[in-house]
Design an enzyme around this catalytic site. Structure first.
Site, PDB file in Angstrom:
ATOM      1  N   ASN A  93       0.841  -1.198   0.000  1.00  0.00           N
ATOM      2  CA  ASN A  93       0.000   0.000   0.000  1.00  0.00           C
ATOM      3  C   ASN A  93       0.887   1.263   0.000  1.00  0.00           C
ATOM      4  O   ASN A  93       2.074   1.178  -0.251  1.00  0.00           O
ATOM      5  CB  ASN A  93      -0.992  -0.026   1.170  1.00  0.00           C
ATOM      6  N   ARG A  94       0.286   2.394   0.305  1.00  0.00           N
ATOM      7  CA  ARG A  94       1.010   3.650   0.115  1.00  0.00           C
ATOM      8  C   ARG A  94       1.653   4.172   1.395  1.00  0.00           C
ATOM      9  O   ARG A  94       1.093   4.021   2.480  1.00  0.00           O
ATOM     10  CB  ARG A  94       0.052   4.705  -0.445  1.00  0.00           C
ATOM     11  N   ASP A 137     -11.182   0.592  -3.514  1.00  0.00           N
ATOM     12  CA  ASP A 137      -9.719   0.558  -3.370  1.00  0.00           C
ATOM     13  C   ASP A 137      -9.432   1.120  -1.982  1.00  0.00           C
ATOM     14  O   ASP A 137      -8.757   2.132  -1.823  1.00  0.00           O
ATOM     15  CB  ASP A 137      -9.066   1.401  -4.479  1.00  0.00           C
ATOM     16  N   GLU A 188      -6.477  -7.836   0.024  1.00  0.00           N
ATOM     17  CA  GLU A 188      -5.101  -7.660   0.485  1.00  0.00           C
ATOM     18  C   GLU A 188      -5.074  -7.466   1.988  1.00  0.00           C
ATOM     19  O   GLU A 188      -5.258  -6.354   2.483  1.00  0.00           O
ATOM     20  CB  GLU A 188      -4.480  -6.448  -0.207  1.00  0.00           C
ATOM     21  N   HIS A 232       3.624  -0.168  -2.595  1.00  0.00           N
ATOM     22  CA  HIS A 232       3.979  -1.593  -2.684  1.00  0.00           C
ATOM     23  C   HIS A 232       5.481  -1.868  -2.714  1.00  0.00           C
ATOM     24  O   HIS A 232       5.967  -2.667  -3.516  1.00  0.00           O
ATOM     25  CB  HIS A 232       3.319  -2.202  -3.933  1.00  0.00           C
ATOM     26  N   GLN A 281      -7.371  -4.496   2.374  1.00  0.00           N
ATOM     27  CA  GLN A 281      -7.614  -3.544   1.297  1.00  0.00           C
ATOM     28  C   GLN A 281      -8.431  -4.285   0.240  1.00  0.00           C
ATOM     29  O   GLN A 281      -8.000  -5.316  -0.283  1.00  0.00           O
ATOM     30  CB  GLN A 281      -6.277  -3.081   0.681  1.00  0.00           C
ATOM     31  N   HIS A 299      -1.125 -10.150  -3.415  1.00  0.00           N
ATOM     32  CA  HIS A 299      -1.905  -9.287  -4.317  1.00  0.00           C
ATOM     33  C   HIS A 299      -2.568 -10.100  -5.438  1.00  0.00           C
ATOM     34  O   HIS A 299      -2.574  -9.688  -6.601  1.00  0.00           O
ATOM     35  CB  HIS A 299      -0.970  -8.208  -4.888  1.00  0.00           C
ATOM     36  N   SER A 300      -3.142 -11.243  -5.081  1.00  0.00           N
ATOM     37  CA  SER A 300      -3.858 -12.031  -6.096  1.00  0.00           C
ATOM     38  C   SER A 300      -5.187 -11.377  -6.443  1.00  0.00           C
ATOM     39  O   SER A 300      -5.860 -10.816  -5.577  1.00  0.00           O
ATOM     40  CB  SER A 300      -4.136 -13.435  -5.566  1.00  0.00           C
ATOM     41  N   TYR A 301      -5.535 -11.465  -7.727  1.00  0.00           N
ATOM     42  CA  TYR A 301      -6.838 -10.995  -8.192  1.00  0.00           C
ATOM     43  C   TYR A 301      -7.699 -12.255  -8.344  1.00  0.00           C
ATOM     44  O   TYR A 301      -7.435 -13.087  -9.223  1.00  0.00           O
ATOM     45  CB  TYR A 301      -6.722 -10.333  -9.558  1.00  0.00           C
TER      46      TYR A 301
END
Ligand code: BGC
Length: 338
Positions: free
Chosen positions: A76-77, A242, A303, A102, A275, A171-173
């Site tokens: 994340n940021r 998000d 996430e 990330h 997330q 970070h799997s979709y």
């Protein structure tokens, strides 16, 4: 019984492993700890791969969407890529608008890990040198991928030679239809009463918003498409979901279902936050498995993590890893047919 075998091996040390149980087949690479495939049955015994990805390892090296990646040192940021730790200022790589995202320009998703097979568990290890991407301390991360029947559990363990920051996620979709359709007709349940607002750059602001009477409320199972199309300023700002959700239970916090195939994914985590990201920035340019051009909403990322940017937002940041202490977290993903 789970078996673990090498199915691809390259001269640069990259290996693809297949973890196979009676219920699931999972492919993992020591390249950035990517989860490449999760093959499971549906209600009619048809097998599909329920994570987005690429047909070859090259695809993972050239993408910039973190598909399947292990993300670190900090997921994340981090606002403006700057923080103070022990009264010392640190500057990280800026790689997402004005912020650090990330782990930076070459995060853990780009590193080749050492590996060991231990029974039903694939153990990946990476030593991140002091000052890598601007982070203090030499950090040793062990990521273990354990497959037991229908459950894949990811354990992360780390220690550091100096105080540093850490917040690892996967970070799997996910797409439980097997990419037959986007995730609009998936249902989601999240045990959470609050999410955090983000600014126009996706950076969490520290403002906690009650989910009640908003499209962010997934305490009762709700259809993704229905919620995402609602008019909420935070959905507009985020271009979809998000956002970090604060979890209110200590297990089975997130359930994703695809009613047509009766596939169900239950996520249990030791972490306090998730997330939810609805693939808002996939725009058809990235060509994935089976030559499919991935579009926004083709997958959903779950996430799990500590509160993002908590070095700025929390009074007692949990993302600080002190020298001599250890970071130990786990998230399990149970893939079932109902
Ligand atoms: C972030 C998104 C970002 C994406 C990159 C997500 O975890 O929250 O804002 O665009 O990762 O693939």
């Amino acid at each position: 019984m789970t078996s673990i075998t090498k199915i691809e091996e390259y001269s640069d040390g990259i290996v693809v492993f297949c973890l196979k149980s009676e219920d699931l087949e999972v492919h993992v690479s020591n390249y950035g700890g990517h989860l490449l495939a999760v093959k499971m049955k549906d209600k009619d015994e048809n097998i599909d791969d329920v994570v987005l990805g690429f047909d070859d390892i090259e695809g993972y090296k050239t993408q910039d969407k973190y598909i399947g990646a292990l993300v670190g040192r900090v997921a994340n940021r981090i606002k403006h890529g700057q923080f103070y730790l022990n009264q010392k200022a640190y500057t990280l790589a800026i790689n997402n608008g004005p912020n650090h995202l990330h782990g930076g320009l070459e995060g853990f998703d780009t590193k080749v890990f050492d590996y060991q097979i231990k029974g039903d568990t694939l153990v990946l290890t990476y030593v991140s040198l002091d000052n890598e991407e601007g982070y203090p301390g030499q950090l040793t991360l062990t990521a273990s991928y354990q497959l037991q029947k229908e459950t894949l559990t990811l354990y992360y363990h780390a220690t550091s030679s100096e105080d540093t920051l850490i917040n690892i996620t996967n970070h799997s979709y996910f797409n439980l239809s097997g990419m037959k359709e986007n995730v609009y007709e998936h249902t989601l349940q999240i045990k959470s009463d609050q999410f955090m607002a983000v600014d126009k750059d996706g950076c969490p602001t520290g403002e906690y918003i009650d989910v009640k009477e908003t499209p962010f409320d997934f305490n009762l199972e709700s259809e993704m498409g229905k919620n995402i199309k609602q008019n909420h300023p935070q959905l507009i700002l985020g271009n979809g979901f998000d956002h970090p959700y604060i979890l209110t239970k200590d297990k089975d916090q997130i359930i994703l279902r695809h009613p047509k195939t009766k596939r169900k994914l239950t996520v249990s985590t030791s972490l306090p936050c998730v997330q939810i990201y609805t693939a808002n920035y996939l725009d058809g340019k990235l060509i994935g498995k089976n030559l499919q051009a991935y579009q926004a909403r083709d997958g959903i990322c779950l996430e799990t993590q500590f509160i993002p940017d908590d070095i700025h937002l929390s009074k007692e940041p949990k993302t600080i890893l002190r020298k001599g202490e250890s970071y130990d977290v786990a998230t399990s993903y149970c893939f079932e047919v109902e």
